[in-house]
Design an enzyme around this catalytic site. Structure first.
Site, PDB file in Angstrom:
ATOM      1  N   ALA A  92       2.067   0.258   5.758  1.00  0.00           N
ATOM      2  CA  ALA A  92       2.169   0.528   4.302  1.00  0.00           C
ATOM      3  C   ALA A  92       1.270   1.891   4.037  1.00  0.00           C
ATOM      4  O   ALA A  92       1.694   2.986   3.563  1.00  0.00           O
ATOM      5  CB  ALA A  92       2.221  -0.377   3.266  1.00  0.00           C
ATOM      6  N   ARG A 133      12.234   4.682   3.585  1.00  0.00           N
ATOM      7  CA  ARG A 133      11.857   3.228   3.724  1.00  0.00           C
ATOM      8  C   ARG A 133      11.884   2.637   2.430  1.00  0.00           C
ATOM      9  O   ARG A 133      10.866   3.419   1.349  1.00  0.00           O
ATOM     10  CB  ARG A 133      10.973   2.840   4.645  1.00  0.00           C
ATOM     11  CG  ARG A 133      11.098   3.437   6.137  1.00  0.00           C
ATOM     12  CD  ARG A 133      10.063   2.633   6.944  1.00  0.00           C
ATOM     13  NE  ARG A 133      10.243   1.190   7.328  1.00  0.00           N
ATOM     14  CZ  ARG A 133       9.307   0.547   7.832  1.00  0.00           C
ATOM     15  NH1 ARG A 133       8.270   1.128   8.421  1.00  0.00           N
ATOM     16  NH2 ARG A 133       9.632  -0.796   8.087  1.00  0.00           N
ATOM     17  N   GLN A 240       5.298  -5.175  16.754  1.00  0.00           N
ATOM     18  CA  GLN A 240       4.322  -4.177  16.344  1.00  0.00           C
ATOM     19  C   GLN A 240       2.944  -5.126  16.863  1.00  0.00           C
ATOM     20  O   GLN A 240       2.053  -4.722  17.111  1.00  0.00           O
ATOM     21  CB  GLN A 240       4.169  -4.215  14.999  1.00  0.00           C
ATOM     22  CG  GLN A 240       5.348  -3.002  14.528  1.00  0.00           C
ATOM     23  CD  GLN A 240       6.464  -3.882  14.094  1.00  0.00           C
ATOM     24  OE1 GLN A 240       7.017  -4.793  14.659  1.00  0.00           O
ATOM     25  NE2 GLN A 240       7.214  -3.247  13.235  1.00  0.00           N
ATOM     26  N   ASP A 281       2.902  -4.973   2.304  1.00  0.00           N
ATOM     27  CA  ASP A 281       3.894  -3.875   2.216  1.00  0.00           C
ATOM     28  C   ASP A 281       3.920  -3.531   0.579  1.00  0.00           C
ATOM     29  O   ASP A 281       3.982  -2.415   0.128  1.00  0.00           O
ATOM     30  CB  ASP A 281       4.946  -3.807   2.618  1.00  0.00           C
ATOM     31  CG  ASP A 281       4.959  -3.639   4.247  1.00  0.00           C
ATOM     32  OD1 ASP A 281       4.715  -4.251   4.945  1.00  0.00           O
ATOM     33  OD2 ASP A 281       5.099  -2.278   4.661  1.00  0.00           O
TER      34      ASP A 281
END
Ligand code: MRU
Length: 393
Positions: A92, A133, A240, A281
């Site tokens: 983020a 996004r 990730q 996020d």
């Protein structure tokens, strides 16, 4: 060569690297230079602005890690949009930084002659980047900041406004670095020497300007001398955790063990985990947290095993306009990421898929939210409004 000389030579060869380190340490001490941590010494910037107003964005292409550390230059707004969409830059806060810089890339060559047309171009660039996004609120927060700066600059000449926008984008990056440090300082006390800590996805230096959020807490505890054993979820489907978190932790010398996402319950049951720390996020006004898919599941597991579940995030990740997690838009990712991720087909052609990239952890499962303004404990609503509201003003 006589045996004694051979032994002496071998001894010297083996000792050489140690002497080298010692010499560097002595020099640093002599000149009272703070010895930088390994990450700062060896890692290129996650994202930065290269050059002046005619410059561009430079970033690590995170899709290539951990096998290649490739730096890419993004010189058009389309390249920035694509980098965000493809997760070359991700996490983020880093997405927010990329968005701010993306606006500059979008307008730096503008030939607009008057303020109105120039401001329109700033809005166009911002609207375009906003479609990359949907979940990380930092993206929209950064775009709002850029638009506010433009709106407040009507008295200036266009070249001056461009410079102001560039300054704002770089400020977003530099501020984020400071916020991450503060998150680390606020959260490190929650982790004790010898604990096992589970983390999900990547909330490290790669996801931010530097240092990270969840990983900042771990890095800071590590810097304080606490010996932690970190379990990194691999984080399906884009890995990730495997590709980025374990890489970052190893670079920093933190003990790291990679586990499959589905091993978390067993690892907790075996008593290996004393705390869970994740990033966010978007955090709603009531403390519900959107984070990488699989986080919600972990929060329930943590509750069942009586393990504190912490979320670490800067104030830029809070969305006070959203009452609860129900209103957080959840990104859906393309099916190829789960049917043929990383180039090898692992599901039959034509299979139906559903791939939400994030989930929402209800506030009731969160023991504390670690922010740059200190640690917030439940009930969250009033504290978020007061502490985070003030920080966002
Ligand atoms: O899809 P990603 O890799 O951008 O998702 C990132 C996360 O979910 C992180 O945990 C979150 O952004 C916090 S980053 C400090």
């Amino acid at each position: 060569m006589p045996t004694k000389a051979k032994i002496q030579l071998m001894f010297l060869v083996l000792l050489q690297p140690l002497l080298e380190i010692f010499r560097i340490e002595v020099l640093y001490n002599l000149f009272q230079i703070k010895i930088p941590k390994l990450r700062e010494r060896t890692m290129p910037a996650t994202i930065e602005w290269a050059g002046g107003i005619g410059g561009h964005v430079r970033m690590i292409d995170q899709t290539k890690l951990p096998t290649e550390l490739e730096i890419i230059d993004c010189k058009t707004i389309e390249e920035i949009w694509d980098a965000i969409k493809q997760l070359k830059v991700r996490g983020a806060p880093a997405i927010g930084i990329a968005a701010g810089m993306g606006v500059v890339v979008g307008i730096k060559d503008s030939a607009a002659q008057d303020f109105e047309s120039f401001e329109k171009e700033v809005h166009q660039a911002s609207d375009y980047l906003a479609t990359s996004r949907p979940t990380a609120v930092n993206l929209f927060w950064a775009l709002e900041r850029m638009k506010r700066v433009a709106a407040a600059s009507s008295e200036l000449q266009i070249p001056e406004i461009k410079e102001r926008l560039l300054k704002e984008a770089i400020d977003i990056l530099e501020e984020d670095k400071r916020l991450c440090r503060r998150i680390g300082e606020a959260g490190a006390a929650l982790l004790a020497d010898g604990q096992g800590v589970l983390t999900h996805c990547n909330a490290g230096g790669l996801a931010t300007g530097e240092y990270g959020t969840a990983l900042a807490v771990i890095f800071m505890a590590h810097e304080q001398g606490k010996k932690l054993k970190v379990y990194a979820d691999e984080t399906r489907p884009l890995l990730q955790g495997a590709r980025l978190t374990s890489w970052e932790l190893m670079q920093a010398g933190v003990d790291c063990t990679l586990i499959c996402d589905s091993a978390a319950a067993e690892v907790m049951k075996e008593g290996r985990v004393q705390a869970v720390v994740v990033g966010a996020d978007r955090i709603a006004a009531n403390g519900d947290v959107a984070n990488k898919i699989g986080t919600y599941m972990l929060s329930i597991l943590a509750k069942e095993h009586d393990i504190p579940f912490y979320v670490a995030a800067p104030h830029s990740t809070f969305d006070l306009n959203i009452a609860s997690g129900d209103d957080i838009p959840i990104e859906e990712r393309p099916s190829e990421e789960i049917t043929e991720g990383f180039g090898r087909r692992t599901a039959p052609e034509g299979v139906k898929t559903y791939s939400p990239a994030f989930d929402v952890t209800p506030a009731k499962y969160i023991k504390a939210i670690i922010t740059d303004r200190g640690v917030l404990y439940p009930p969250y609503e009033e504290k978020i409004r007061r502490v985070i509201g003030a920080a966002q003003e």
